[in-house]
Write an enzyme that holds these catalytic residues in place. Structure first.
Site, mmCIF file in Angstrom:
data_model
loop_
_atom_site.group_PDB
_atom_site.id
_atom_site.type_symbol
_atom_site.label_atom_id
_atom_site.label_comp_id
_atom_site.label_asym_id
_atom_site.label_seq_id
_atom_site.Cartn_x
_atom_site.Cartn_y
_atom_site.Cartn_z
ATOM 1 N N GLU A 1 0.829 -1.381 -0.014
ATOM 2 C CA GLU A 1 0.072 0.017 0.165
ATOM 3 C C GLU A 1 0.968 0.959 -0.124
ATOM 4 O O GLU A 1 0.767 2.118 0.954
ATOM 5 C CB GLU A 1 -0.911 -0.025 1.174
ATOM 6 N N GLU B 1 -3.706 -10.559 -0.044
ATOM 7 C CA GLU B 1 -4.702 -10.516 1.161
ATOM 8 C C GLU B 1 -6.075 -10.779 0.503
ATOM 9 O O GLU B 1 -6.475 -10.644 -0.363
ATOM 10 C CB GLU B 1 -4.657 -9.028 1.558
HETATM 11 C C1 IPT Z 1 -5.177 -3.674 3.885
HETATM 12 C C2 IPT Z 1 -3.853 -3.573 4.132
HETATM 13 O O1 IPT Z 1 -2.707 -4.038 3.257
HETATM 14 C C3 IPT Z 1 -3.596 -4.284 5.299
HETATM 15 O O2 IPT Z 1 -2.295 -3.920 5.992
HETATM 16 C C4 IPT Z 1 -4.881 -4.247 6.430
HETATM 17 O O3 IPT Z 1 -4.882 -2.862 6.775
HETATM 18 C C5 IPT Z 1 -6.025 -4.681 5.545
HETATM 19 O O4 IPT Z 1 -6.385 -3.649 4.547
HETATM 20 C C6 IPT Z 1 -7.059 -4.258 6.752
HETATM 21 O O5 IPT Z 1 -7.231 -4.937 7.788
HETATM 22 S S1 IPT Z 1 -5.560 -2.241 2.702
HETATM 23 C C7 IPT Z 1 -7.398 -2.091 2.615
HETATM 24 C C8 IPT Z 1 -7.365 -0.744 1.990
HETATM 25 C C9 IPT Z 1 -7.871 -3.019 1.439
#
Ligand code: IPT
Length: 923
Positions: A394, A470
């Protein structure tokens, strides 16, 4: 000290590999002297050896000072906790001064001071001489101590500022935790080596860069020269078979030991390959976290993480969002996990200002970004477990990514590059996304994603393997949708799998709250419980989500046919010879199944047919001890129905309904049960004072309900404040109670008609008919009742032992289970709906038994739904003097909308006409 410099450091030595050297090394961890100041502008006279630190405190190193009573704790996800104005930092800049003296062993000359991690800006003095400064909190740094060391007593001083220009690069979603949080050593080791160990066509190739001579005695390799290459007969390294070979590199002044694993990562035809075979990443995102120590994670805890992952069929880790402690990667090499090693870079907060002034695209930050990439790659380059380098997380898009990627490709062409933040994939070798919906992942799997405007980039990206760095946000109850993602990952070769967000809840141990999250320390800017989104609770107890993940990631599948089971080997590399297979019917002894190493169809044992419903359970367990689990550890299981339950009509025929309902004295009695004659509500059940079952639509919103917007809709409808109007109480052969259940201020409602009959037991049939224009999914459709606390254990036949919702509970299997009321609660750090047991055929509560016709959902709690809804921390929930029992027809799915898609359409609960039948029988 210029904290607003773009320069990443000064006076530092070139980064090099983390190695085990026989060169003398002094451990400088331990108790240091410490003083915290609220601002950065204080004299640095403390660095003088003769400075009097008598009125300072003691602080352990490694640690974070806010976890030892100094300064304040704060959590933010995306937001910077200071104004966005790079490279400037606030005047309020917590500054920790550290001092420690050490005695130099006799005869010691030269050496390097090595810091494995200091958060965030560190200036180092030895005996009053300033060695330099460094930034890059999660990266090692070394300073040459040689010229300033003196025999006997030496004094090391470090000043650590929490904020600097580099803070703009470290906006990861986690607690802000300054301090010297990883090891400090003085070492005379200077060696560096880059070992190349690849595997192709059944053989390994070994070479290395650097001075020295390399030997691998087990392979008969002796005194290999730098640049020379040997081909050797080896067993390749994979996460399933983490075969390592001890190597030693000798230099004139020292020798270093490392463990070599031979493996090759490549991409062919858009498929990610390891050792020439398709690789499916069954991964998790791991932040370093310990509920007492923050990111100063003890070795045993790191090991516990790897063991837990292995035991739950996880095969990969993304080190979100920074390189971990180097020992963690050694554990991954040794126990077997594929690793995406991620650079310590995140500038997410710039997204909140339209990415204006993002350091990723600011040439003044180029050196700092390159420095971070170099320090990661140099430190971790010898780990077979590390299969990709990630540029960061990010951090938007920009020119500095090209600088990082360009250098990394040159330095290490053997590992693909990963970065999710730039969907054009201009600098990467894999296409990575986060939280893409099932439908989008499917389209990408079919190579049918929307094209990029730039056709050249589009063609490049279309030829790349895809992974979700993720997905399945494991916040609170959930995640739902795991099985459907896995099905896609397994179906399309382009899909290389993904990494669930995230491994652990970052709840800090707190004397009042149990576990604290954002806002609990009075921070003015924070992101609440978004830091509580892991597969394990803060104490590393697996959550139901991890148990589900284990099921979904199983490397063995069972497909049942008539009297047979087909055992399918889903390992990427290993066969089944390390497993044993057992089959059983509940209550009978397990029988061993002989399964060929490659899998195949085998006959199920003959089992005498029982009277009731019977299931065969087949389990794959470890045949012998593995380094990560003992013999007998269950890896996979499956179930098939052997004898179906007696059909409903048989059951109805078996019990002749009689009209034993008698009105009198304001009650309608049925044996030792009774209804209020006015309201028709059950007030006594087999002698127990109860508050009768009545229709309920509410559940304590889950994080997914809350952040995904459903809670807001439900509250707007008033589903948390239903009213119940009794329209008629009619007594005939049956007691019929006609009601309308509806919230105030709307014309939406449900007609609920309860029909009770009595035959020694009570049978209840509820007809539910929605009225009005119901548009959104509803939380739940079920009955709520309460009883005195005479019940403390529940025994049931159905899915268990854990909780299950329409799209979760994959780990639950059919069986007879028993648990105390307390054990039925899942201790989510942020209280919410939990503990629902699904497809319950019958449940016994001691004094009585409830049976479904055929099944129901069961939740029993020592507090009400309203209390659960209102609670913000676990200690808010105090057991009362009643058991609250929820007997449900249906629940809304869980999904993963706290970050990602909601429940899939199949798992949505819409208001609908329904009939729901249950029986209550005395025990
Ligand atoms: C995403 C982040 O990469 C991760 O660090 C964490 O914050 C997650 O979200 C939420 O728990 S970024 C999000 C804008 C999809």
């Amino acid at each position: 000290m210029d904290l607003e410099t773009f320069t990443p450091g000064s006076g530092r030595l070139e980064p090099r590999a983390a190695l085990r050297s026989d060169a003398p090394t002094l451990d400088l961890n331990g108790t240091w002297r410490f003083r915290l100041s609220p601002t950065a502008n204080i004299p640095d006279d403390f660095a003088r050896p003769d400075f009097d630190d008598a009125d300072w405190d003691d602080l352990p190193v490694p640690s974070h000072w806010p976890l030892h009573g100094h300064g304040a704790l704060a959590y933010t996800n995306v937001s910077f906790p200071f104004p966005i104005d790079p490279p400037h930092v606030p005047d309020e800049n917590p500054t920790g001064d550290y001092r420690r003296a050490f005695d130099l062993p006799a005869g010691w000359t030269g050496g390097r001071l090595r810091f494995e991690g200091v958060d965030s800006f560190a200036t180092v003095w030895l005996n009053g001489h300033e060695l330099g400064f460094s930034t890059g909190s999660r990266l090692a740094v070394e300073f040459d101590a040689g010229p300033w060391l003196r025999p006997g007593r030496n004094v090391l001083a470090v000043r650590v500022h929490q904020w600097s220009a580099a803070s703009y690069l470290e906006d990861q979603d986690m607690w802000w935790l300054p301090g010297i949080f990883r090891d400090v050593t003085l070492t005379r080791s200077t060696a560096d080596v880059f070992v190349h160990a690849s595997y192709a066509d059944g053989r390994g190739t070994l070479s290395f860069d650097g001075p020295g001579r390399l030997s691998v005695p087990e392979l008969g390799v002796a005194d290999l020269e730098p640049g020379a290459e040997v081909t050797v007969e080896i067993t390749p390294w994979t996460a399933e078979t983490p075969r390592l070979y001890d190597a030693i590199v000798t230099f004139p002044e020292e020798s270093v030991r490392l463990r070599v694993g031979f493996r090759t990562i490549s991409i062919a035809d858009g498929v990610l390959l390891a050792n020439g075979r398709p690789l499916l990443l069954k991964g998790v995102n791991r932040h370093e976290f310990h509920p007492e120590h923050g990111r100063a994670v003890p070795y045993e805890t790191m090991r516990a993480d790897v063991l837990l992952m292995k035991r739950h069929n996880v095969n990969a880790v993304r080190t979100s969002h920074y390189p971990p402690h180097p020992d963690f990667l050694d554990l991954c090499d040794e126990l077997g996990l594929w690793v995406i090693d991620e650079c310590d870079l995140e500038t997410h907060g710039f997204g909140q200002v339209g990415w204006r002034a993002n350091p990723t695209d600011d040439p003044r930050y180029a050196d700092a970004l390159l420095d971070r990439m170099r320090r990661m790659v140099e430190r971790d380059k010898n780990h077979p477990s590390v299969i990709m380098w990630s540029l960061g997380n990010e951090a938007g898009v920009g020119r500095n990514l090209a600088v990082m990627a360009g250098w990394a490709r040159e330095r290490d062409p053997s590992r693909p590059l990963h970065y999710e933040g730039d969907w054009s994939c201009a600098h990467t070798d894999v296409y990575s996304r986060m939280y893409a919906s099932h439908a989008e992942v499917e389209a990408i799997g079919r190579l049918a994603e929307d094209p990029l405007d730039d056709l050249e980039l589009d063609a490049r990206r279309r030829a790349m393997p895809f992974l979700q760095c993720e997905y399945a946000h494991a916040m609170g109850n959930g995640p739902g949708g795991l099985a459907e993602y896995q099905e896609l990952f397994e179906r399309y070769p382009r899909l290389a799998g993904g990494f669930v967000w995230e491994w652990i809840d970052h709840g800090l141990a707190h004397p009042v709250f149990g576990y604290a999250y954002g806002g609990d320390y009075g921070e003015s800017v924070h992101d609440g419980n978004f830091v509580i989104d892991g597969l394990v609770f803060p104490d590393r107890t697996p959550s139901p989500g991890l148990l589900d993940l284990k099921k979904v990631f199983e490397p063995v599948k069972f497909e049942f046919g008539d009297g047979v089971v087909r055992v399918v080997n889903c390992h990427d590399f290993a066969d089944l010879s390390h497993l044993e297979f057992h089959a059983s019917v509940e209550g009978s002894a397990e029988r061993r199944l002989e399964v060929p190493a490659r899998g195949g169809e085998v006959k199920l044992p003959d089992v005498p047919a029982g009277t009731g419903e019977q299931w065969v359970t087949v389990r794959a367990v470890l045949a012998g001890d593995q380094p990560w689990a003992g013999a007998g550890h269950e890896v996979a299981w499956g179930q098939t129905l052997l004898t179906p339950p007696p059909s409903r009509s048989d059951e109805a025929a078996a019990g002749a309904w009689s009209a034993g309902l008698v009105a009198g004295g304001g009650e309608i009695a049925a044996g030792d049960s009774a209804f209020d004659a006015e309201t028709g509500r059950l007030v006594r059940l087999f002698g127990l004072e109860v508050e009768g079952p009545r229709l309920d639509l509410w559940r304590a919103p889950t994080d997914n309900d809350r952040y995904g917007g459903l809670e807001e809709k439900w509250r707007a409808l008033g589903l948390h404040r239903l009213t119940h109007r009794v329209d008629a109480v009619e007594l005939g052969d049956a007691l019929t109670v006609r009601t309308r259940v509806a919230p105030a201020a709307t014309d939406l409602g449900m007609r609920a008609t309860y029909r009770w009959t009595f035959d020694g037991g009570l049978r209840l049939v509820v007809d539910i008919e929605p009225e009005g224009d119901w548009r959104d999914p509803i939380p739940r459709l079920g009955l709520t009742m309460s009883l005195p606390l005479v019940v403390d254990r529940v025994t049931w036949f159905g899915l268990g032992p854990g909780e299950a919702y329409p799209d979760t509970g994959l780990a639950a299997r059919v069986g007879r289970w028993s648990a105390t009321i307390e054990e039925l609660q899942t201790p989510y750090v942020y209280p919410q709906e939990n503990g629902h047991r699904a497809e319950v055929r019958w449940a016994s509560f001691g004094a009585f038994k409830v049976s479904g016709e055929p099944v129901f959902g069961m939740t029993a709690r020592p507090w009400s739904i309203d209390e659960l809804t209102a609670a913000r921390h676990r200690p808010d929930l105090v057991a009362g003097d009643r058991v609250h029992l929820h007997l449900d027809l249906a629940h809304q799915g869980i999904g993963t909308a706290s970050c990602g898609p909601g429940a899939l359409p199949d798992y949505e609960l819409r208001a609908h006409r329904a009939t729901f039948s249950l029986r209550f029988d005395p025990a």
